[in-house]
Scaffold this motif. Structure first.
Motif, mmCIF file in Angstrom:
data_model
loop_
_atom_site.group_PDB
_atom_site.id
_atom_site.type_symbol
_atom_site.label_atom_id
_atom_site.label_comp_id
_atom_site.label_asym_id
_atom_site.label_seq_id
_atom_site.Cartn_x
_atom_site.Cartn_y
_atom_site.Cartn_z
ATOM 1 N N MET A 1 14.699 89.842 -62.347
ATOM 2 C CA MET A 1 15.569 88.780 -61.879
ATOM 3 C C MET A 1 15.874 87.771 -62.982
ATOM 4 N N LYS A 2 14.987 87.644 -63.976
ATOM 5 C CA LYS A 2 15.222 86.684 -65.045
ATOM 6 C C LYS A 2 16.357 87.124 -65.961
ATOM 7 N N ASN A 3 16.806 88.385 -65.835
ATOM 8 C CA ASN A 3 17.916 88.883 -66.651
ATOM 9 C C ASN A 3 19.261 88.502 -66.062
ATOM 10 N N LEU A 4 19.283 87.985 -64.852
ATOM 11 C CA LEU A 4 20.533 87.605 -64.205
ATOM 12 C C LEU A 4 21.107 86.346 -64.857
ATOM 13 N N THR A 5 22.421 86.227 -64.834
ATOM 14 C CA THR A 5 23.058 85.018 -65.355
ATOM 15 C C THR A 5 22.797 83.859 -64.397
ATOM 16 N N ASP A 6 23.043 82.660 -64.895
ATOM 17 C CA ASP A 6 22.885 81.468 -64.062
ATOM 18 C C ASP A 6 23.772 81.561 -62.828
ATOM 19 N N GLU A 7 24.970 82.046 -63.043
ATOM 20 C CA GLU A 7 25.936 82.133 -61.945
ATOM 21 C C GLU A 7 25.483 83.149 -60.892
ATOM 22 N N GLU A 8 24.954 84.293 -61.348
ATOM 23 C CA GLU A 8 24.461 85.302 -60.403
ATOM 24 C C GLU A 8 23.274 84.762 -59.603
ATOM 25 N N LEU A 9 22.396 84.039 -60.285
ATOM 26 C CA LEU A 9 21.245 83.446 -59.600
ATOM 27 C C LEU A 9 21.699 82.421 -58.565
ATOM 28 N N MET A 10 22.691 81.599 -58.922
ATOM 29 C CA MET A 10 23.150 80.567 -57.989
ATOM 30 C C MET A 10 23.847 81.189 -56.788
ATOM 31 N N ILE A 11 24.525 82.300 -56.986
ATOM 32 C CA ILE A 11 25.130 82.995 -55.850
ATOM 33 C C ILE A 11 24.036 83.464 -54.896
ATOM 34 N N LEU A 12 22.941 83.978 -55.447
ATOM 35 C CA LEU A 12 21.814 84.385 -54.599
ATOM 36 C C LEU A 12 21.244 83.171 -53.854
ATOM 37 N N VAL A 13 21.118 82.047 -54.569
ATOM 38 C CA VAL A 13 20.608 80.824 -53.937
ATOM 39 C C VAL A 13 21.560 80.384 -52.828
ATOM 40 N N SER A 14 22.855 80.439 -53.098
ATOM 41 C CA SER A 14 23.822 80.006 -52.084
ATOM 42 C C SER A 14 23.819 80.930 -50.863
ATOM 43 N N ASN A 15 23.312 82.146 -51.056
ATOM 44 C CA ASN A 15 23.153 83.079 -49.935
ATOM 45 C C ASN A 15 21.739 83.005 -49.347
ATOM 46 N N ASP A 16 21.095 81.859 -49.562
ATOM 47 C CA ASP A 16 19.794 81.521 -48.969
ATOM 48 C C ASP A 16 18.592 82.231 -49.581
ATOM 49 N N ASN A 17 18.713 82.758 -50.789
ATOM 50 C CA ASN A 17 17.559 83.291 -51.511
ATOM 51 C C ASN A 17 17.043 82.154 -52.400
ATOM 52 N N LEU A 18 16.322 81.232 -51.778
ATOM 53 C CA LEU A 18 15.920 80.003 -52.456
ATOM 54 C C LEU A 18 14.894 80.221 -53.565
ATOM 55 N N ASP A 19 14.213 81.363 -53.550
ATOM 56 C CA ASP A 19 13.242 81.650 -54.609
ATOM 57 C C ASP A 19 13.910 81.697 -55.982
ATOM 58 N N MET A 20 15.170 82.061 -56.027
ATOM 59 C CA MET A 20 15.889 82.179 -57.295
ATOM 60 C C MET A 20 16.118 80.813 -57.942
ATOM 61 N N MET A 21 16.046 79.757 -57.141
ATOM 62 C CA MET A 21 16.251 78.419 -57.692
ATOM 63 C C MET A 21 15.147 78.075 -58.688
ATOM 64 N N SER A 22 13.963 78.657 -58.525
ATOM 65 C CA SER A 22 12.880 78.355 -59.467
ATOM 66 C C SER A 22 13.234 78.827 -60.879
ATOM 67 N N ILE A 23 13.964 79.921 -60.996
ATOM 68 C CA ILE A 23 14.386 80.411 -62.314
ATOM 69 C C ILE A 23 15.408 79.440 -62.914
ATOM 70 N N LEU A 24 16.359 79.017 -62.089
ATOM 71 C CA LEU A 24 17.351 78.049 -62.566
ATOM 72 C C LEU A 24 16.693 76.719 -62.931
ATOM 73 N N PHE A 25 15.712 76.323 -62.132
ATOM 74 C CA PHE A 25 14.981 75.095 -62.435
ATOM 75 C C PHE A 25 14.312 75.219 -63.799
#
Length: 177
Positions: free
Chosen positions: A1-25
């Protein structure tokens, strides 16, 4: 998951996968904190606002429109800082009157300390919008196009404003020598 772009991670977060926000953080909290620290010159306030930035990013995750994530998160940071600044202004306090609590790192020579102090003084003398542009572009390394997205302007206008702000900073600096 750390290979995903910021934008891909935020799309996951916006779809309620809040765990991905820790990577963006992990990717952004230091940058956001440093940006806010340059703006507020107060470590505690910067920490508080940084926390609020990520809280609001989660709270308003559905408003993310698949644009550049860094522009979106910096826009949130700017808005929260602006709200904070307005609250301080409403209390009849000016930004340059806030007690500064930044811990000073040891610097090798007295000359470097003096130059840094003079530059920071000159930076504080700039109006808030010029200071913000200088900090984003010169201290944070944000490109003109991205600043334009953050501020709702054009890259050409931002480039001109940054250039003018740098000249104002230079004039302020030279007056303090």
């Amino acid at each position: 998951m750390k290979n995903l772009t910021d934008e891909e991670l935020m799309i996951l977060v916006s779809n309620d996968n809040l765990d991905m926000m820790s990577i963006l953080f992990d990717r952004y909290h230091i940058r956001i904190f440093n940006f806010l620290l340059k703006m507020t010159r107060d470590r505690d306030i910067s920490q508080d606002i940084t926390q609020e930035v990520f809280y609001k990013a989660i709270k308003y995750r559905k408003s993310y429109k698949k644009g550049k994530f860094s522009s979106w998160i910096y826009t949130i940071a700017r808005n929260i800082f602006s709200d904070h600044y307005q609250r301080q202004k409403n209390k009849d306090q000016r930004l340059d009157e806030i007690e500064y609590k930044v811990e000073r790192q040891e610097i090798d020579t007295i000359e470097k300390v003096e130059i840094k102090e003079q530059l920071n003084k000159a930076l504080r003398e700039l109006n808030p919008s010029d200071r913000e542009l200088v900090i984003m572009n010169r201290y944070q390394g944000i490109k003109y196009q991205e600043i334009a997205e953050i501020t709702g302007s054009t890259a050409g206008a931002v480039k001109t404003k940054v250039h003018r702000a740098i000249h104002k900073l230079k004039d302020c600096y030279l007056q303090n020598i």
